[in-house]
Structure formats: structure tokens, C-alpha cells
Design an enzyme around this catalytic site. Structure first.
Site, PDB file in Angstrom:
ATOM      1  N   GLY A   1       0.759  -1.241   0.000  1.00 36.46           N
ATOM      2  CA  GLY A   1       0.000   0.000   0.000  1.00 36.46           C
ATOM      3  C   GLY A   1       0.784   1.284   0.000  1.00 36.46           C
TER       4      GLY A   1
ATOM      5  N   PRO B   1       4.325  -5.330  -0.868  1.00 38.32           N
ATOM      6  CG  PRO B   1       6.548  -4.598  -1.056  1.00 38.32           C
ATOM      7  CD  PRO B   1       5.700  -5.687  -0.456  1.00 38.32           C
ATOM      8  N   GLY B   2       3.311  -3.568  -3.817  1.00 37.51           N
ATOM      9  CA  GLY B   2       3.110  -3.699  -5.267  1.00 37.51           C
ATOM     10  C   GLY B   2       3.572  -2.418  -5.946  1.00 37.51           C
TER      11      GLY B   2
ATOM     12  CB  CYS C   1     -16.016   5.924 -28.925  1.00 43.09           C
ATOM     13  SG  CYS C   1     -15.172   5.649 -30.480  1.00 43.09           S
TER      14      CYS C   1
ATOM     15  CE1 TYR D   1      -2.541  -2.761  -8.529  1.00 45.23           C
ATOM     16  CE2 TYR D   1      -1.166  -0.956  -7.723  1.00 45.23           C
ATOM     17  CZ  TYR D   1      -1.722  -2.214  -7.556  1.00 45.23           C
ATOM     18  OH  TYR D   1      -1.478  -2.940  -6.408  1.00 45.23           O
TER      19      TYR D   1
HETATM   20  C1  LIG Z   1      -3.140  -4.897  -3.980  1.00 42.99           C
HETATM   21  C2  LIG Z   1      -2.657  -5.540  -2.750  1.00 42.99           C
HETATM   22  C3  LIG Z   1      -1.366  -5.287  -2.279  1.00 42.99           C
HETATM   23  C4  LIG Z   1      -0.430  -4.311  -2.937  1.00 42.99           C
HETATM   24  O1  LIG Z   1      -0.887  -2.998  -2.842  1.00 42.99           O
HETATM   25  P1  LIG Z   1       0.059  -1.802  -3.375  1.00 42.99           P
HETATM   26  O2  LIG Z   1      -0.745  -0.597  -3.070  1.00 42.99           O
HETATM   27  O3  LIG Z   1       0.248  -2.011  -4.817  1.00 42.99           O
HETATM   28  O4  LIG Z   1       1.323  -1.875  -2.601  1.00 42.99           O
HETATM   29  C5  LIG Z   1      -0.939  -5.963  -1.165  1.00 42.99           C
HETATM   30  N1  LIG Z   1      -1.742  -6.855  -0.517  1.00 42.99           N
HETATM   31  C6  LIG Z   1      -2.997  -7.108  -0.940  1.00 42.99           C
HETATM   32  C7  LIG Z   1      -3.823  -8.077  -0.214  1.00 42.99           C
HETATM   33  C8  LIG Z   1      -3.506  -6.463  -2.062  1.00 42.99           C
HETATM   34  O5  LIG Z   1      -4.739  -6.712  -2.466  1.00 42.99           O
END
Ligand SMILES: *Cc1c(COP(=O)(O)O)cnc(C)c1O
Length: 428
Positions: free
Chosen positions: A247, A288-289, A357, A385
Site C-alpha cells: 500500500g 508491496p506492489g 469513444c 496498475y
Molecule cells: C493490492 C494488494 C497489495 C499491494 O498494494 P500496493 O498498493 O500495490 O502496494 C498488497 N496486498 C494485498 C492483499 C492487495 O490486495
């Protein structure tokens, strides 16, 4: 903000007025591979990961890349080689991480709607942990595990009811959200899990939202999770790992944007709290993503037409909401910069829009740009994303993806053809 400043993207920089990624000019990549084109910097990904690794130095820890942020096999592979685990949310994501060489034991499976088939697939693969999101899921997981003669390792995703102060669509840890088990029900849910023969409790998990730019929601969530850990362990259930989710936000370079805390600085504060309460030596996991890949990518696009108007001037580009869905979905801001900087040219205020469109197909509002038809632009901070959410709306093929490593460019996804799109369709 001038177009020379690329907030948070140190691996993208202007040399002789033209934009480079690591040791390659984006212009030459666009000439070679066409547009729209996603380009990722491997060094930027590893540098983002290194901030977490510094934060956890000397601790038992496991970084699980939340691969939904960017699911390209070539991106997953970077994190496999760096020793990461993975946070997955579907059976498809499980197949992807395994195809990229991930160790199943380092995979954790999150998500509110795991199907029986996905649970079976993950048990057979031998994943490290199921992050269970409801009491009903616990019962199904137990049943499927017993049916296979296996024991499922589980962690309960708790909803700490803290406000991450982010966009409502990406806030996940509030009472009204669909995610996790409510704070008040957590102890009972753990007691139920501990009593089920097909399950083994291994940890606790929370994830409160995405694009979080303040540290206070994390500090609050850690306190609330540790209160729960104390109560759960007092009831005789040991938690081997503590997982604090993902997050952490990135700087998208918007004028009103808050600078998110650096991962190592944030973790120094969180670890101080964990140490103070005696939990600093547990296995610590994070998911983390965006913060690993978001600022490692850009989308290169061509200016198709300039369309002056009475109220607005439009800059029509060849990337659209199907490639870059965040503006339409979250009113998100991405910096947009010409690949070749012409400091002497006069700028015009444009609405930057795609060819789809829909009036919702905008990429940037009110941008001052010095561009002409045929110029190339970079839509920055497009590593997370974007391609993962890309669609074929208007029968647009998905863009190609390039991973840059120093002076080498690897095509990690070919541009999608219309034949690719129609492959599974049949005329009656
Ligand atoms: C999407 C998600 C993440 C990663 O969130 P980021 O905001 O991209 O770091 C981590 N854990 C869970 C369970 C998620 O759904």
C-alpha cells in the site's frame, strides 16, 4: 513543474534534451518497437526493493511482491531473481509466478473470493500461506484441504478499521470495505481456525489500502494488529509471522501530491513499535506492489493530432484508457513529458486524450506542452496498475512491453495483434 523534473523517477532523465531510461534513449526504443510502448527500468525496480531490504536489515523478513501491480512474466522474473516471494489474488496469478520461476513456498494467496478450484490449485502447488478474508472462506479452505489430505497454512486478514486517507476505491482497511475480518470477530475466527483439522494457523495479515502517502495510517494499523496478536497468543494460538500488507504510495509528480515516506524510513518507525512491544524478532512479511514498480515504468505514446477548440485544445495521443486506466478510474494524475524537450518552444494548454469513444478517455487535464503532430510523449509513473488493468476496449491490442537493463532492451511482451484478440472467438 518543468518537464525536466521527473519526480521519483531517477532512472529516467534528460540527456541533451532527450529522455533516457538507464542507458537507452526512449526515442530509439519507440522507433524500434512502435507506440504505445511500456518501458520499464530493471534498476528502478531493484532500487525500490533495496529500500525495503535496507529497512529490514538484520531482521527475519520476506518481501512478497504484490504482482497484480504489474503481472508481466519478465517483471515477476526480476523479483524472483532478487529472492522475493509473491502476493497473489487468483489462480491465474499463481500460474504466472510459477511460470516465472517463483518458489511456491514463498507465495501467499490473498483475496475475498477464492474459488474452490483456486484453493485446490494453490494447495497442490504447496503455497506458503492463505490470507483468509472471511469465516466462510475458512470453512471452505478446511474442507478442500481435508479432501486432498493436506493441511492449509493460514493467516487471517484482519481489518484494523483505520483510514488510509487515499482514494475511496483503493482504501481497504475501513469497516465499510469488503476486505478482511472485522476487528471484533478476529479472536473468534482464530479460535475457529485453530480448531479445524485441515488448517494450521501460521500468521496474521493486514492490508489497509493503496497509494498511501502518510505514515500515520501504518503506525495506527500496527498498533491495532499488535493488540490482536497479543489477544490471539493469550488464547494459546502462536503466530509465526506478522504480515503488514502493501500500500505504500509513490510520488506521481502532481503539484498537490504529498511525498510518501521512503520505505526504509517508514520501516524504521514501524520496527521501533514492534521492538517496543517485543515482536521485532518475528518473521515479518510485507506485500508491496505499486511502490516496487510504479515509478519504474513509462508509457511512450505518439501525438496523433492537435485539435484546437473554442474552450479547450485537445492533444490526441495513440495511448488510451484501455492502456492507462488510472485517470478514468481514479481521476489519477500522471506526468506527461515530451521525449524531446524544446525549452525555446512556446507551450499550449491541452487536454491530453486517447482515441477511445468515451469522454472519460482522458490521460491528462490542463497540461502545458510544446508539441507538434508526430511528437512522442512519455506518460510517467506507468509501471503499476496500467498494463495489468489494460483491456481490449475498442478492439485495441494491448501495448508491447520492454524491460531495460543498462544498455539492453528486452521485449517482455509482444504487441498484441487482432488475431490474438480473436483467437478464442467463433462465428456461429
Ligand atoms: C493490492 C494488494 C497489495 C499491494 O498494494 P500496493 O498498493 O500495490 O502496494 C498488497 N496486498 C494485498 C492483499 C492487495 O490486495
Amino acid at each position: 513543474m518543468t518537464s525536466n523534473q521527473l519526480s521519483g523517477q531517477p532512472f529516467f532523465s534528460f540527456k541533451d534534451q532527450s529522455l533516457w531510461v538507464e542507458g537507452l534513449a526512449l526515442n530509439s526504443l519507440a522507433q524500434a518497437h512502435g507506440t504505445p510502448l511500456f518501458v520499464y527500468s530493471k534498476a528502478a525496480m531493484l532500487s525500490a526493493l533495496a529500500a525495503y531490504q535496507r529497512g529490514f536489515a538484520g531482521r527475519k523478513s520476506q518481501v512478497c511482491y504484490a504482482m497484480k501491480a504489474n503481472p508481466a512474466l519478465g517483471v515477476i522474473q526480476v523479483f524472483v531473481q532478487a529472492g522475493c516471494g509473491f502476493d497473489i489474488v487468483s489462480g491465474g496469478e499463481l500460474e504466472r509466478v510459477l511460470a516465472a520461476g517463483a518458489d511456491a513456498a514463498k507465495v501467499i494467496f490473498s483475496g475475498v473470493g477464492k474459488t474452490r478450484a483456486e484453493i485446490r490449485q494453490a494447495l497442490e502447488a504447496g503455497i506458503g500461506c492463505f490470507n483468509v478474508e472471511s469465516e466462510a472462506e475458512l470453512e471452505v479452505l478446511n474442507g478442500v484441504a481435508l479432501g486432498l489430505g493436506k493441511v492449509a497454512p493460514v493467516s487471517i486478514r484482519v481489518n484494523p478499521n483505520v483510514d488510509p486517507k487515499t482514494h475511496p476505491y483503493i482504501s481497504t482497511g475501513l469497516k465499510g470495505n469488503k476486505f478482511g475480518v472485522a476487528h471484533e470477530r478476529v479472536l473468534q475466527t482464530y479460535q475457529r481456525a485453530a480448531a479445524l483439522p485441515g488448517l494450521q494457523v501460521v500468521g496474521i495479515d493486514c492490508h489497509i489500502g493503496s497509494q498511501i502517502t502518510l505514515e500515520s495510517p501504518y503506525l495506527d494499523a500496527v498498533d491495532r494488529v499488535l493488540d490482536l496478536v497479543q489477544a490471539i497468543e493469550a488464547a494459546g494460538i502462536h503466530l509465526h509471522h506478522l504480515d503488514f500488507g502493501g500500500g505504500l504510495g509513490i510520488n506521481y509528480g502532481g503539484s498537490a501530491d504529498a511525498e510518501p515516506p521512503a520505505a526504509d524510513a517508514l520501516w524504521a518507525k514501524l520496527l521501533a513499535k514492534l521492538d517496543a512491544r517485543g515482536y521485532g524478532q518475528r518473521l515479518l512479511m510485507i506485500e508491496p506492489g505499486r511502490s516496487l514498480v510504479g515509478n519504474a515504468g513509462t508509457c511512450v505514446t505518439e501525438v496523433l493530432y492537435l485539435k484546437p477548440g473554442e474552450q479547450k485544445n485537445f492533444c490526441v495521443i495513440d495511448a488510451a484508457m484501455n492502456d492507462l486506466p488510472r485517470p478514468a478510474m481514479y481521476q489519477a494524475f500522471h506526468q506527461i513529458v515530451p521525449l524531446v524537450n524544446r525549452p525555446e518552444a512556446t507551450t499550449t494548454l491541452y487536454e491530453v486524450v486517447g482515441p477511445i469513444c468515451e469522454s472519460g478517455d482522458w490521460i491528462g487535464h490542463d497540461r502545458n506542452l510544446a508539441v507538434k503532430q508526430g511528437d512522442l510523449l512519455a506518460v510517467m509513473s506507468a509501471g503499476a496498475y496500467c498494463m495489468g488493468m489494460a483491456s481490449n476496449y475498442n478492439s485495441r491490442g494491448r501495448a508491447a512491453e520492454i524491460l531495460v537493463d543498462g544498455t539492453q532492451a528486452h521485449v517482455i511482451r509482444e504487441r498484441e495483434t487482432t488475431a490474438d484478440q480473436m483467437r478464442n472467438e467463433r462465428l456461429v
